[in-house]
Design an enzyme around this catalytic site. Structure first.
Site, PDB file in Angstrom:
ATOM      1  N   ASN A 244       0.802  -1.227   0.000  1.00  0.00           N
ATOM      2  CA  ASN A 244       0.000   0.000   0.000  1.00  0.00           C
ATOM      3  C   ASN A 244       0.836   1.279   0.000  1.00  0.00           C
ATOM      4  O   ASN A 244       0.387   2.314  -0.474  1.00  0.00           O
ATOM      5  CB  ASN A 244      -1.012   0.006   1.146  1.00  0.00           C
ATOM      6  CG  ASN A 244      -0.388  -0.216   2.506  1.00  0.00           C
ATOM      7  OD1 ASN A 244       0.777  -0.584   2.624  1.00  0.00           O
ATOM      8  ND2 ASN A 244      -1.160   0.006   3.552  1.00  0.00           N
ATOM      9  N   PRO A 268      10.138  -6.963  -0.786  1.00  0.00           N
ATOM     10  CA  PRO A 268       8.975  -6.114  -1.071  1.00  0.00           C
ATOM     11  C   PRO A 268       7.755  -6.971  -1.385  1.00  0.00           C
ATOM     12  O   PRO A 268       7.874  -8.163  -1.690  1.00  0.00           O
ATOM     13  CB  PRO A 268       9.422  -5.330  -2.303  1.00  0.00           C
ATOM     14  CG  PRO A 268      10.338  -6.284  -3.015  1.00  0.00           C
ATOM     15  CD  PRO A 268      11.038  -7.075  -1.935  1.00  0.00           C
ATOM     16  N   GLY A 321       2.788  -4.858   8.040  1.00  0.00           N
ATOM     17  CA  GLY A 321       1.788  -5.736   7.438  1.00  0.00           C
ATOM     18  C   GLY A 321       0.741  -6.146   8.450  1.00  0.00           C
ATOM     19  O   GLY A 321       0.511  -5.452   9.451  1.00  0.00           O
ATOM     20  N   SER A 322       0.128  -7.275   8.213  1.00  0.00           N
ATOM     21  CA  SER A 322      -0.986  -7.717   9.052  1.00  0.00           C
ATOM     22  C   SER A 322      -0.502  -8.267  10.384  1.00  0.00           C
ATOM     23  O   SER A 322       0.622  -8.765  10.514  1.00  0.00           O
ATOM     24  CB  SER A 322      -1.800  -8.792   8.328  1.00  0.00           C
ATOM     25  OG  SER A 322      -1.079 -10.011   8.279  1.00  0.00           O
ATOM     26  N   GLU A 343       5.084  -3.032  12.609  1.00  0.00           N
ATOM     27  CA  GLU A 343       4.006  -2.056  12.428  1.00  0.00           C
ATOM     28  C   GLU A 343       2.870  -2.837  11.790  1.00  0.00           C
ATOM     29  O   GLU A 343       2.902  -3.162  10.614  1.00  0.00           O
ATOM     30  CB  GLU A 343       4.474  -0.904  11.544  1.00  0.00           C
ATOM     31  CG  GLU A 343       3.556   0.309  11.599  1.00  0.00           C
ATOM     32  CD  GLU A 343       2.612   0.370  10.429  1.00  0.00           C
ATOM     33  OE1 GLU A 343       1.412   0.038  10.638  1.00  0.00           O
ATOM     34  OE2 GLU A 343       3.035   0.726   9.332  1.00  0.00           O
ATOM     35  N   CYS A 377      -3.258   1.462   7.072  1.00  0.00           N
ATOM     36  CA  CYS A 377      -3.419   0.933   8.423  1.00  0.00           C
ATOM     37  C   CYS A 377      -3.844   1.997   9.422  1.00  0.00           C
ATOM     38  O   CYS A 377      -4.249   1.679  10.535  1.00  0.00           O
ATOM     39  CB  CYS A 377      -2.117   0.283   8.892  1.00  0.00           C
ATOM     40  SG  CYS A 377      -0.700   1.390   8.802  1.00  0.00           S
ATOM     41  N   GLU A 552       9.143   3.846  14.121  1.00  0.00           N
ATOM     42  CA  GLU A 552       9.856   4.194  12.902  1.00  0.00           C
ATOM     43  C   GLU A 552       9.799   5.694  12.698  1.00  0.00           C
ATOM     44  O   GLU A 552       8.850   6.361  13.121  1.00  0.00           O
ATOM     45  CB  GLU A 552       9.257   3.458  11.694  1.00  0.00           C
ATOM     46  CG  GLU A 552       9.426   1.943  11.781  1.00  0.00           C
ATOM     47  CD  GLU A 552       8.987   1.236  10.517  1.00  0.00           C
ATOM     48  OE1 GLU A 552       8.060   1.722   9.851  1.00  0.00           O
ATOM     49  OE2 GLU A 552       9.584   0.195  10.194  1.00  0.00           O
TER      50      GLU A 552
END
Length: 574
Positions: A244, A268, A321-322, A343, A377, A552
């Site tokens: 995303n 990636p 990601g999830s 994250e 997110c 981050e």
């Protein structure tokens, strides 16, 4: 009264080929749904039964299907009509032919297996690159390990110099990077340019922070000994990024790693590998030594990830990601005691109090919710509006939603693009259907924009949403606004915090006491008050609870890539 989805526009060009494999995704979804309703439940396994339930739900509100394919991505063609530069880039060499895997400073060729990169707006194949796996991941780790001693010995000024050159290259390649992103991600060109700027800001920030990376010194015993606390590179880092934000998630991690003196291996998303490849090519040209940054692009994400996590040479993993995948990676990291920063998922509450500036709240919600078609997110997932202003808030929101222009990201004026793939459309459609089945009212949207293509889901507004609806407990990741009314502060705080997630929250209120009480009470890593622009290279980005750990960006982002070493120097007084 529910508002109808936008009417279909002019019919696009006819299908070039026929047959099920060439049907538009929306037509395939419709066919599968028809079959799903025809298959007796008793003849299915538990797993297939669950899939069939989703198919029965999802397409019920799809707009009328068409018999023609989406218009091709013609704007990406070269000026001379050729195919050597299909994306029309000013610098076509940014994308090495047939490769998105870089090991030891060299782009790896196609090999025997190809990975297709698809434009989500049109379904066209943008590029084919080599589909790498565990063997390439192993080679990439070895290349990174071989460079670890080199970059570790660099002065802070040299690390900063490389990052400055990378930053300048990204700024110079802004237009090309944005066009690549539009082609593989689908977001509008203006938004893609904004992401390139955001990505560049991390490179600039960490380049400057590299020169400030230091430790501490103290006198333990006067005239006898001195204590030094030194910050050292953690070592080889695995960086796993999502589709995303294919540019910003690369630079936010990689720039910090380089500033700290760490080589990296990037995995990636296989959906958007081209933006990563172009960014890394710019870094390679800027003077990065072989092995400093390596890229492994492949569809076998589990296989590649397992190889990276099993390697004792990889000392840190950074993942966006999830939450379920993040948990798996944390379990794998524990086996070799890797440093892990995560994250993960969000379920952001957007709270509008009775005294809020409603126009500002509506503008903030539109900007936040429809960025990347709602596929972020930190976008609002649950919109809580005080009952006394809910009707007025909704009335002001509707015309803003109706004014949204969806379409191909290169079309002037388009502000919202497609969802990333067919699975994303099915998920959003299922969540909307579930909300309606549980008493919510569909005010606007609720359908695929068949006039644009099968992955364009119309901006959707639901009112009367309750806790029984899945949209209050699952990430929507699509252009859907569910409005939930509340009566008082205690009620909305309890609802907002009643989740295992804790990434971002938003609050619109004028009363200072309310702002301070609620921003402190909200169990989230980031809270935006009367503003939704929470992402900035200067400030720490991250969540609490099951939304991850670590931060981050900001000066704290470097902490994730360094280890502290305590050195006692004795006998100095002799």
């Amino acid at each position: 009264t529910p508002r109808a989805a936008p009417s279909p526009g002019p019919s696009p060009s006819p299908l070039i080929a026929t047959g099920p494999a060439r049907l538009p995704a929306a037509a395939r979804i419709f066919m599968l749904s028809f079959l799903a309703r025809a298959i007796p439940p008793a003849s299915t396994t538990p797993a297939s039964a669950a899939a069939l339930r989703l198919l029965r739900l999802a397409p019920l509100r799809l707009a009328p299907l068409r018999r023609t394919a989406p218009a091709p991505f013609r704007a990406m063609a070269t000026s001379d009509g050729g195919s050597s530069n299909p994306l029309g880039l000013a610098d076509p060499a940014l994308l090495p032919a047939g490769s998105a895997t870089l090991i030891g400073g060299k782009w790896v060729g196609m090999g025997g297996k190809a990975l297709r990169v698809v434009n989500p707006a049109s379904g066209d194949v943008v590029a084919e690159v080599g589909d790498s796996g565990a063997a390439e991941a192993r080679d990439a780790v070895a290349a990174a390990k071989g460079c670890a001693g080199v970059v570790r010995g660099w002065s802070p000024a040299k690390r900063a110099g490389l990052l400055r050159a990378w930053y300048e290259g990204v700024v110079k390649g802004r237009e090309d990077l944005a066009r690549i992103m539009v082609a593989e991600n689908g977001k509008p060109l203006g938004e893609a340019k904004g992401e390139v700027d955001y990505a560049a800001s991390f490179v600039e920030w960490f380049g400057e922070e590299a020169k400030r990376l230091g430790g501490d010194a103290d006198v333990k015993v006067p005239g006898g000994s001195v204590v030094m606390v030194v910050r050292e590179p953690v070592g080889v880092c695995a960086v796993i990024t999502p589709w995303n934000f294919p540019a910003a998630m690369i630079t936010r991690k990689v720039a910090a790693a380089i500033a700290a003196g760490c080589p990296v291996v990037i995995k990636p998303s296989e959906l958007t590998p081209l933006t990563c490849a172009a960014l890394v090519e710019i870094l390679r040209r800027a003077g990065a030594p072989p092995g400093l940054v390596n890229v492994v692009t492949g569809s076998a994400a589990k296989e590649i990830g397992s190889e990276l996590m099993a390697s004792p040479d990889v000392r840190k993993v950074s993942f966006t990601g999830s939450t379920p995948v993040g948990k798996i990676l944390m379990e794998q990291a524990a086996r070799t005691v890797k440093r892990a920063s995560m994250e993960l998922g969000g379920l952001a509450p957007f709270i509008v109090m009775a005294d809020a500036d409603l126009d500002a709240a509506v503008a903030g919600l539109i900007a936040n919710k429809f960025r990347n078609a709602g596929q972020t997110c930190v976008c609002a997932n649950r919109v809580y509006v005080h009952a006394s202003v809910a009707e007025e808030f909704t009335a002001r929101l509707i015309p803003k939603l109706e004014a949204i222009k969806q379409g191909n990201g290169l079309t002037p004026g388009v502000t919202v693009g497609p969802l990333i793939n067919d699975a994303a459309v099915l998920k959003v459609a299922a969540l909307v259907e579930d909300a309606i089945n549980n008493g919510a009212t569909l005010v606007l949207g609720g359908a695929v924009r068949a006039d644009l293509g099968p992955r364009f889901y119309a901006p959707t507004l639901l009112t009367g949403v309750t806790a029984a609806c899945r949209v209050t407990s699952e990430e929507i990741f699509g252009p859907v606004i569910p409005i939930i009314e509340f009566e008082d502060e205690a009620e909305v705080l309890q609802a907002a915090n009643n989740t295992r997630f804790g990434l971002a929250a938003y609050l619109y209120a004028r009363d200072v006491g309310t702002v301070f009480r609620m921003s402190e009470a909200l169990e989230y890593g980031m809270v935006g008050v009367n503003d939704v622009a929470i992402s900035d290279a200067r400030y720490p980005f991250g969540g609490v609870k099951e939304s991850g750990n670590g931060r981050e960006g900001s000066k704290y982002g470097l902490d994730e890539y360094t280890e502290l070493k305590y050195v006692l120097l004795g006998g100095l007084g002799k």
